[in-house]
Write an enzyme that holds these catalytic residues in place. Structure first.
Site, short mmCIF file in Angstrom:
data_model
loop_
_atom_site.label_atom_id
_atom_site.label_comp_id
_atom_site.label_asym_id
_atom_site.label_seq_id
_atom_site.Cartn_x
_atom_site.Cartn_y
_atom_site.Cartn_z
N HIS A 221 0.83 -1.21 -0.01
CA HIS A 221 -0.10 0.28 -0.22
C HIS A 221 0.58 1.13 0.09
O HIS A 221 1.97 1.46 0.64
CB HIS A 221 -0.91 -0.04 1.28
N TYR A 262 -8.22 0.93 4.85
CA TYR A 262 -7.48 0.55 3.47
C TYR A 262 -8.70 0.51 2.36
O TYR A 262 -9.71 0.05 2.67
CB TYR A 262 -7.06 -0.71 3.64
N GLU A 272 -4.17 3.70 1.88
CA GLU A 272 -4.15 3.79 3.14
C GLU A 272 -4.37 5.28 3.43
O GLU A 272 -3.55 6.01 3.01
CB GLU A 272 -3.18 3.04 4.08
FE FE Z 1 0.58 1.92 6.26
#
Ligand code: FE
Length: 314
Positions: A221, A262, A272
């Site tokens: 992410h 997320y 995120e």
């Molecule tokens: Fe993170």
């Protein structure tokens, strides 16, 4: 200046399958600001963006490509002298491959960049100069937030979590050559082998994290900073309101203590937004998580991992 060497994550280049839906997502949903557009050397279109509280010209690059994921992550260092020293140190370390310089101007308003590939397969860059064009509230008697804050109102690009197969050597490069500290570690098995490393170059709980997985050069992410838990909750409202693909949350991490949600961009890259965490100093004892408590470390409320968290990455 007490913080020297590598100052912060300065940019991330994210590959997206279709540019316009991606721009709408990163601007209208996450709340970044579009700075400019150009074409990469191979002709692929790029869009440069930044968070409203960031002073440098840009921090996020979206590049249209056939496959989603991360092209590279860039680190701003404190001076040209540090850039020369650290690039030489990386070259001498034997811990990186494909090392070369990228000419000034390849990124707009940016000096030359030293690019190298770490043993988990990720491409990293060091650079010393990017024009400070100012944040949205300016730097003279500023208001606490800008009038044109939109979407989630992300303040800045904050960190990436990356998956790769040779954590030990990437960890060695970041700590022994680039001067990062280990804030939190995840260890597994009787030998307590490190399978997760949360690394800080300045004062944050982490600036990048690596998780050992049998893959190379994968993005788990890209994360953006919000101000507080209320903003994380509002971000989750925006995810539902705009029919964005939710991954998990809002919840809290045990690791770094951040408050988080997320979700996915239209190309399947995980994003995120988070707030909180703690101030890290180089003399802070390392926090250790054992793999049997990893669920609690990642999702403190559920105390267990969801399958998607480990198996979905780009
Ligand atoms: Fe993170």
């Amino acid at each position: 200046m007490a913080i020297t060497g590598v100052l912060r994550p300065g940019h991330v280049c994210i590959r997206v399958l279709e540019l316009e839906p991606a721009v709408r997502h990163y601007v209208d949903t996450i709340g970044l600001t579009e700075v400019m557009r150009d074409k990469a050397a191979d002709g692929s279109p790029r869009v440069f963006l930044k968070g409203w509280d960031e002073s440098d010209h840009h921090s996020v690059v979206l590049r249209e490509a056939d496959e989603s994921g991360m092209d590279y992550m860039g680190w701003k260092v404190d001076s040209e002298a540090t850039l020369e020293k650290l690039s030489a140190d990386v070259e001498a370390s034997g811990l990186a491959t494909d090392m070369h310089w990228i000419a000034a101007g390849e990124h707009p308003e940016t000096g030359k960049r030293f690019r190298f590939t770490v043993s988990t397969g990720h491409i990293m860059e060091l650079y010393a100069y990017r024009k400070a064009t100012g944040c949205a509230t300016g730097s003279l008697n500023p208001d606490p937030w800008p009038d044109d804050m939109h979407g989630m109102g992300a303040r800045r690009f904050d960190h990436c979590l990356l998956y790769g197969d040779d954590l030990a050597n990437t960890y060695k490069l970041f700590t022994e050559v680039l001067g990062f500290g280990l804030s939190e570690a995840v260890v597994a098995g009787p030998g307590e082998q490190m399978i997760g490393a949360f690394l800080s170059c300045a004062n944050k709980a982490h600036d990048v994290a690596f998780i050992q997985q049998p893959v190379k050069n994968k993005l788990h992410h890209v994360s953006f900073l919000l101000d507080n838990w209320g903003e994380v909750l509002k971000a989750a409202d925006i995810i539902s309101k705009r029919r964005v693909s939710l991954d998990i949350g809002p919840t809290r991490h045990g690791i770094t203590r951040g408050e988080t949600v997320y979700f996915f961009d239209p190309s399947g890259n995980r994003n995120e937004v988070f707030s909180g965490g703690y101030t890290w100093y180089p003399d802070k004892p390392v926090i250790t998580w054992t793999d049997d408590q990893l669920g609690t470390g990642i999702f403190y409320h559920d105390r267990k991992l969801n399958e998607k968290f480990l198996s979905v990455f780009t």
